[in-house]
Every structure is written in structure tokens, then in C-alpha cells.
Scaffold this motif. Sequence first.
Motif, PDB file in Angstrom:
ATOM      1  N   ASN A  98       0.899  -1.217  -0.140  1.00 36.72           N
ATOM      2  CA  ASN A  98       0.047  -0.012  -0.032  1.00 36.72           C
ATOM      3  C   ASN A  98       0.803   1.380  -0.068  1.00 36.72           C
ATOM      4  O   ASN A  98       1.902   1.270   0.454  1.00 36.72           O
ATOM      5  N   GLU A  99       0.293   2.268  -0.504  1.00 35.35           N
ATOM      6  CA  GLU A  99       1.041   3.532  -0.610  1.00 35.35           C
ATOM      7  C   GLU A  99       1.432   4.139   0.690  1.00 35.35           C
ATOM      8  O   GLU A  99       0.525   4.144   1.525  1.00 35.35           O
ATOM      9  N   GLY A 100       2.622   4.643   0.960  1.00 34.97           N
ATOM     10  CA  GLY A 100       3.268   5.138   2.223  1.00 34.97           C
ATOM     11  C   GLY A 100       3.321   4.169   3.342  1.00 34.97           C
ATOM     12  O   GLY A 100       3.239   4.506   4.493  1.00 34.97           O
ATOM     13  N   THR A 101       3.332   3.015   2.913  1.00 37.99           N
ATOM     14  CA  THR A 101       3.389   2.022   3.942  1.00 37.99           C
ATOM     15  C   THR A 101       4.848   2.051   4.822  1.00 37.99           C
ATOM     16  O   THR A 101       4.979   1.590   5.866  1.00 37.99           O
ATOM     17  N   ILE A 102       5.928   2.513   3.980  1.00 43.09           N
ATOM     18  CA  ILE A 102       7.138   2.653   4.482  1.00 43.09           C
ATOM     19  C   ILE A 102       7.589   4.140   4.727  1.00 43.09           C
ATOM     20  O   ILE A 102       7.890   4.631   3.645  1.00 43.09           O
ATOM     21  N   ASP A 103       8.072   4.387   5.586  1.00 38.37           N
ATOM     22  CA  ASP A 103       8.481   5.687   6.024  1.00 38.37           C
ATOM     23  C   ASP A 103       9.834   5.984   6.353  1.00 38.37           C
ATOM     24  O   ASP A 103      10.181   7.019   6.207  1.00 38.37           O
ATOM     25  N   THR A 104      10.696   4.960   6.926  1.00 41.07           N
ATOM     26  CA  THR A 104      11.954   4.855   7.301  1.00 41.07           C
ATOM     27  C   THR A 104      12.596   3.811   6.818  1.00 41.07           C
ATOM     28  O   THR A 104      12.136   2.755   6.563  1.00 41.07           O
ATOM     29  N   TRP A 105      14.091   3.923   6.845  1.00 37.12           N
ATOM     30  CA  TRP A 105      14.559   2.586   6.471  1.00 37.12           C
ATOM     31  C   TRP A 105      14.600   1.356   7.316  1.00 37.12           C
ATOM     32  O   TRP A 105      14.465   0.381   6.945  1.00 37.12           O
ATOM     33  N   ASP A 106      14.331   1.744   8.738  1.00 37.27           N
ATOM     34  CA  ASP A 106      14.270   0.663   9.744  1.00 37.27           C
ATOM     35  C   ASP A 106      12.780  -0.193   9.228  1.00 37.27           C
ATOM     36  O   ASP A 106      12.911  -1.273   9.650  1.00 37.27           O
ATOM     37  N   GLU A 107      11.841   0.751   8.879  1.00 35.36           N
ATOM     38  CA  GLU A 107      10.607  -0.005   8.349  1.00 35.36           C
ATOM     39  C   GLU A 107      10.858  -0.841   7.258  1.00 35.36           C
ATOM     40  O   GLU A 107      10.032  -1.856   7.308  1.00 35.36           O
ATOM     41  N   LEU A 108      11.621  -0.390   6.535  1.00 35.25           N
ATOM     42  CA  LEU A 108      11.958  -1.367   5.348  1.00 35.25           C
ATOM     43  C   LEU A 108      12.516  -2.587   5.422  1.00 35.25           C
ATOM     44  O   LEU A 108      12.258  -3.517   5.344  1.00 35.25           O
TER      45      LEU A 108
END
Length: 108
Positions: A98-108
Motif C-alpha cells: 500500500n502507498e506510504g507503507t514505509i516511512d523509514t529505512w528501519d521500517e523497510l
Amino acid sequence: MDDEPIWDVDRVVALTPSSAITIPETTNEFVIKGNHLTLIKGNQLDGRTKTDPHKHIHEFLRICDMFKYRDTKNEVVRLMMFPWSLTGEAKTWLDELNEGTIDTWDEL
């Protein structure tokens, strides 16, 4: 079996028109260096079971850390470059989030 995607294929996913990765605002404009992009694309993860995602991330970070962009955080560069490091099933996985699912490198 070796040619199967890493994740479970028994799911229904709707394609998203925009990126799952939200790139943080930067105070300056910069251009990704061509040789940087070439190195990243030479180390693409295809998402098959024979590939090692941990090794891919390690190599991706090693490549990203070789380049510095003035007044730009490494995290911004990583988030911008990561989609270029994927191909095949791995790219499909990212595109289907989904769009905007990942906001930071740690979330990725």
C-alpha cells in the motif's frame, strides 16, 4: 521449488498506483550518481528462494555507504535507491504494498 517466490503466493493483492516508500523531504536538490545506480542495479534481488535477502541488504548498504550526497541524509538516499535494487518477484512485492507503507529505512 528453487524457483518459487520467497513469500506465500496464496494471497490477493491490489496494485497500488504510487510508491509504498515515502521519501522524506530534503532541504536541497541532488541527483543520484550514475555509477551509484549502476552498482545498485548490478546487485538486484529477484525474490527467489535461491537468493539471500540478508546478503542483498548487506551489499546494498555497503554500496550506499560508498557515496555521500552533500547535506542529504543517507536514509533518504537509501529509500530512493532501494526500489532500483529489486527485480522480478521482489519488485512485484514492493509494488504491491500500500502507498506510504514505509516511512523509514528501519521500517523497510
